[in-house]
Design a protein around this motif. Structure first.
Motif, PDB file in Angstrom:
ATOM      1  N   ILE A 154      27.151  25.339 -59.350  1.00 25.08           N
ATOM      2  CA  ILE A 154      25.887  25.273 -58.933  1.00 25.08           C
ATOM      3  C   ILE A 154      25.240  26.589 -58.842  1.00 25.08           C
ATOM      4  O   ILE A 154      23.936  26.744 -59.129  1.00 25.08           O
ATOM      5  CB  ILE A 154      25.586  24.500 -57.463  1.00 25.08           C
ATOM      6  N   CYS A 318      22.544  17.200 -48.834  1.00 18.90           N
ATOM      7  CA  CYS A 318      23.100  18.461 -49.602  1.00 18.90           C
ATOM      8  C   CYS A 318      21.969  19.537 -49.771  1.00 18.90           C
ATOM      9  O   CYS A 318      20.938  18.996 -50.145  1.00 18.90           O
ATOM     10  CB  CYS A 318      23.729  17.983 -50.906  1.00 18.90           C
ATOM     11  N   ARG A 320      22.800  22.082 -51.680  1.00 22.97           N
ATOM     12  CA  ARG A 320      23.028  22.896 -52.896  1.00 22.97           C
ATOM     13  C   ARG A 320      23.624  24.276 -52.677  1.00 22.97           C
ATOM     14  O   ARG A 320      23.246  25.220 -53.384  1.00 22.97           O
ATOM     15  CB  ARG A 320      21.942  22.744 -53.760  1.00 22.97           C
ATOM     16  N   CYS A 324      31.141  24.084 -51.138  1.00 20.54           N
ATOM     17  CA  CYS A 324      32.189  23.058 -51.397  1.00 20.54           C
ATOM     18  C   CYS A 324      33.186  22.898 -52.740  1.00 20.54           C
ATOM     19  O   CYS A 324      34.210  22.805 -52.925  1.00 20.54           O
ATOM     20  CB  CYS A 324      31.811  21.499 -51.304  1.00 20.54           C
ATOM     21  N   ILE A 347      30.737  17.783 -54.429  1.00 22.16           N
ATOM     22  CA  ILE A 347      29.410  17.089 -54.232  1.00 22.16           C
ATOM     23  C   ILE A 347      28.977  16.492 -55.438  1.00 22.16           C
ATOM     24  O   ILE A 347      28.276  15.380 -55.426  1.00 22.16           O
ATOM     25  CB  ILE A 347      28.130  18.069 -53.667  1.00 22.16           C
ATOM     26  N   VAL A 382      25.967  21.038 -43.986  1.00 17.46           N
ATOM     27  CA  VAL A 382      25.198  20.021 -43.195  1.00 17.46           C
ATOM     28  C   VAL A 382      26.065  18.956 -42.932  1.00 17.46           C
ATOM     29  O   VAL A 382      25.670  17.592 -42.689  1.00 17.46           O
ATOM     30  CB  VAL A 382      24.036  19.414 -44.068  1.00 17.46           C
ATOM     31  N   ILE A 386      32.488  14.246 -47.500  1.00 15.86           N
ATOM     32  CA  ILE A 386      32.592  13.989 -48.877  1.00 15.86           C
ATOM     33  C   ILE A 386      33.748  13.038 -49.042  1.00 15.86           C
ATOM     34  O   ILE A 386      33.736  12.125 -49.873  1.00 15.86           O
ATOM     35  CB  ILE A 386      32.593  15.295 -49.553  1.00 15.86           C
TER      36      ILE A 386
HETATM   37  S1  SF4 Z   1      28.801  22.199 -49.160  1.00 15.93           S
HETATM   38 FE1  SF4 Z   1      27.635  20.664 -48.502  1.00 15.93          FE
HETATM   39  S2  SF4 Z   1      25.515  21.491 -48.569  1.00 15.93           S
HETATM   40 FE2  SF4 Z   1      26.882  22.720 -49.892  1.00 15.93          FE
HETATM   41  S3  SF4 Z   1      26.753  21.951 -52.014  1.00 15.93           S
HETATM   42 FE3  SF4 Z   1      28.652  20.928 -50.990  1.00 15.93          FE
HETATM   43  S4  SF4 Z   1      27.771  19.137 -50.204  1.00 15.93           S
HETATM   44 FE4  SF4 Z   1      25.914  20.092 -50.706  1.00 15.93          FE
END
Ligand code: SF4
Lengths: 492, 214
Positions: A154, A318, A320, A324, A347, A382, A386
């Motif tokens: 990401i 999320c 982003r 994770c 995610i 947040v 998951i």
């Molecule tokens: S850790 Fe949480 S907020 Fe960050 S990308 Fe993964 S699911 Fe999204």
């Protein structure tokens, strides 16, 4: 169903291939471990991390609970500030809107800020089909675009590439797209970055249309926020005459003040910095500063379907940050491409099958792309659970049941060929129904490696008997795959 | 049915089972981290700015013009961009050609300029961030972006806040804001940090005391 990587095999097959690629594994391992260690330090610095995390979770939940109201408020605020708001129910509609808006400017090229939403809808391809060239301007996205490749992370989409590969791509491809790579380009990161600077500057200075996403949209004020490092975002947001932002409806936050939570948690969770180098906020248009025309395209594309699922909807919290991904033992081995969507890692494993439905083989396989170790939940700023959503989605794949697709209630048939999983699901369901057993079996695993239980107690044993519980790769993913999937991926 | 109605309708149906409680979100987090004196806050700002490889300088109001002149001379900058409302005395000692930013100047023209000198809206100690809000002494967003060298003057301690929450309280969301923490940087190539991909490669921050005729 746009956004699926075309012809993508199911996760296990794709993962197996990735696992066999030593360069990829090496790059990923180095990268995820580096970011992971740095992030832990950045989080430790903030004594109220737990409270920030809780507040972030609650703000997002509150927003989602009143999303209709906040979207209407956002629309009004953006209009009042001089912007135009468009609504797109799906990817095709969003692409049509953006294409039309670009065509109306008379331009045939756009500069783009890195944006997951526009990747999700396949905007570049749609523009291309209409004869409009979209230039990615984030360095990693540029590497991906020039390499005719797909993003694999990401935050650092070209994380799977090493410097030698990047140099080769620049040398071979830059001239196709504009200013060629300098003669004698070496593979030092500084030189590569300089080559990108020169190549892209030419585009920034002449660009008339910019396309972006946004990290946040403030309903109360109509403000959009983009968080970045390089300054390519600032270029795209301020130099063009027209700015078009495509943003998922879940990026809304109610108030300006809410940003105080996310501007603290996002940088630390994603790049492990106190603050990212650049953050831009804009509210509609400003006379004499930045674009004269601003369009906001509000994107649904499966988000309302996700919202309809009472367990799965938390995925919409999320932000982003990609934390994770960096702690996930499965991601570390399989790489981002194996997930077959722009959202890789844990995610991605819960978001893609919800946004797109579990109709395709890859989407049906994604909820299994996890060891359920719980590390992703621990780091998530947040607090998205998951593992809980993964198990929920597995159940849905296996047992079928009512879901919402494109706004309509439909009943999903149980998946074929997952009979073996069905018993496992009952066991998982048992474990999840008993927080104590779950904690013992899983969450603890990420904290106390030494005391990992090898099996879940009670009926969970059948399930954990065929799966490694710990977060930690006690068993190589390759073996896990061979053993649990009978080596079906060998065909490739 | 318009797409607007369709999407909003889907949202409402999706939320049919959800209790719409309107309790305000609890905010158990801190407004600032630790109790620092004003002077300590300025110190922390300087430290965190430097940690992000901004070059930090200090001056009082009288020394400021000489310092700006020196920094520009060190870079060999022949042309310097200034926003319309920059206090004229800041540039009193500088000899390079001064270019006033005008709405008509194109990005190409800006690209030829070597340095830019601005004030700021405020600075955040805990994160080492300066925030520009397009005020008269800061100008349009693009002028601090295209040139390669940015000198930013922060009036201390008035313009220094401790934390992100305090900063947001003081900022006006209706203005276009740019938050800057160190110079432009990328870690996209094997996570090696490289500075100055697109924004200014060099950020110099001057912490100035004793302004406003003190
Ligand atoms: S850790 Fe949480 S907020 Fe960050 S990308 Fe993964 S699911 Fe999204």
């Amino acid at each position: 169903m746009s956004g699926t990587f075309v012809g993508m095999p199911a996760f296990p097959v794709a993962a197996k291939e990735a696992v066999g690629n030593p360069t990829l594994r090496g790059n990923l391992r180095h990268a995820t471990h580096t970011i992971r260690a740095k992030r832990a330090k950045a989080v430790e610095e903030v004594s109220d991390w737990a409270e920030l995390r809780e507040a972030g979770k609650r703000i997002k939940d509150h927003t989602l609970r009143h999303l209709d109201r906040y979207l209407v408020q956002l629309e009004e605020s953006v209009r009042a500030a001089g912007g135009t708001v468009h609504w797109a129910a799906d990817a095709d509609e969003a692409n049509r809107i953006v294409t039309r808006l670009v065509q109306e400017t008379g331009e045939s090229e756009v500069v783009k800020v890195k944006s997951m939403a526009t990747q999700e809808i396949g905007l570049n391809e749609a523009l291309e089909a209409a004869g409009i060239r979209a230039y990615e301007t984030d360095l990693a996205e540029l590497i991906v675009q020039l390499g005719k490749d797909r993003p694999s992370h990401i935050l650092v989409p070209a994380i799977h590439r090493n410097r030698g590969e990047i140099r080769d791509i620049f040398r071979a491809e830059m001239s196709e797209w504009g200013r060629p790579a300098p003669d004698g380009l070496t593979d030092t990161p500084a030189e590569l970055a300089e080559a990108a600077r020169l190549h892209l500057r030419e585009k920034f200075l002449r660009a008339k249309v910019g396309v972006s996403g946004a990290n946040f949209m403030v309903a109360e004020t109509g403000t959009l926020v983009v968080v970045e490092s390089e300054g390519n975002g600032r270029m795209c947001l301020t130099l063009p005459e027209t700015l078009i932002s495509v943003v998922g409806i879940e990026k809304t936050v109610p108030t300006w003040r809410d940003l105080e939570v996310f501007l603290q948690t996002l940088p630390r969770s994603s790049t492990a910095e106190r603050m990212n180098p650049y953050t831009s906020t804009w509210t509609g248009t400003t006379d004499g500063d930045g674009p004269r025309v601003f369009h906001l395209v509000l994107l649904d594309n499966g988000r309302t379907d996700t919202l309809a699922d009472e367990v799965g909807r938390q995925a919409l919290r999320c932000i982003r940050c990609s934390a994770c991904l960096n702690v996930c033992p499965v991601y570390e081995r399989a790489g981002g491409h194996a997930y077959g969507s722009v959202y890789p890692g844990p995610i991605g494993a819960i978001l893609s099958p919800q946004l797109r439905g579990t109709g395709s083989e890859i989407d049906a396989s994604l909820p299994y792309a996890s060891s359920l170790c719980g590390a992703c939940y621990e780091v998530c700023p947040v607090a998205i659970d998951i593992p809980e959503v993964l198990v929920h989605l597995r159940e849905r794949v296996v047992q079928g049941g009512p879901v919402v697709r494109e706004g309509n209630r439909v009943v999903l048939k149980p998946a074929k060929g997952h009979a073996a999983e069905r018993a496992a699901m009952r066991a998982a369901g048992w474990a999840f129904g008993r927080p104590g057993a779950l904690r013992a079996g899983q969450r603890v695993a990420s904290r106390s490696r030494r005391w990992h239980p090898r099996t879940l107690p009670g009926p969970g044993r059948a399930w954990s008997g065929t799966r490694e519980l710990p977060a930690v790769p006690a068993e190589p993913f390759r073996d896990w795959w061979q053993r649990t999937q009978d080596g079906k991926g060998d065909a490739k | 049915m318009s797409s607007r109605e369709r999407v909003l309708g889907r949202v409402r149906r999706a939320l049919a089972d959800v209790p719409r409680d309107d309790a305000p979100v609890e905010r158990g987090y801190l407004r600032e981290h630790g109790a620092r004196s004003v002077a300590e806050n300025v110190e922390l700002l300087a430290e965190n700015l430097a940690d992000y490889r901004a070059l930090v300088h200090r001056a009082n109001a009288e020394e400021l013009p000489m310092l700006i002149m020196r920094l520009l001379a060190e870079r060999g900058s022949q042309q310097v961009l200034v926003p319309p409302g920059l206090p004229p005395e800041w540039m009193a000692a500088a000899d390079p050609v001064r270019i006033h930013d005008r709405a008509v100047s194109t990005p190409h023209e800006l690209d030829k300029v070597e340095s830019v000198v601005t004030g700021c809206a405020l600075a955040i100690a805990e994160t080492g961030t300066i925030v520009l809000d397009g005020g008269p002494d800061q100008g349009r967003r693009r002028i601090t972006l295209v040139p390669d060298h940015h000198i930013c003057v922060v009036r201390v301690p008035d313009q220094v806040v401790s934390s992100v929450p305090q900063a947001l309280e003081r900022l006006d969301p209706l203005r276009p804001l740019t938050w800057i923490s160190g110079p432009s940087a990328t870690s996209d190539i094997e996570l090696d940090r490289v500075e100055g991909v697109h924004g200014p490669r060099t950020l110099e921050v001057i912490l100035v005391t004793g302004h406003d005729g003190e």
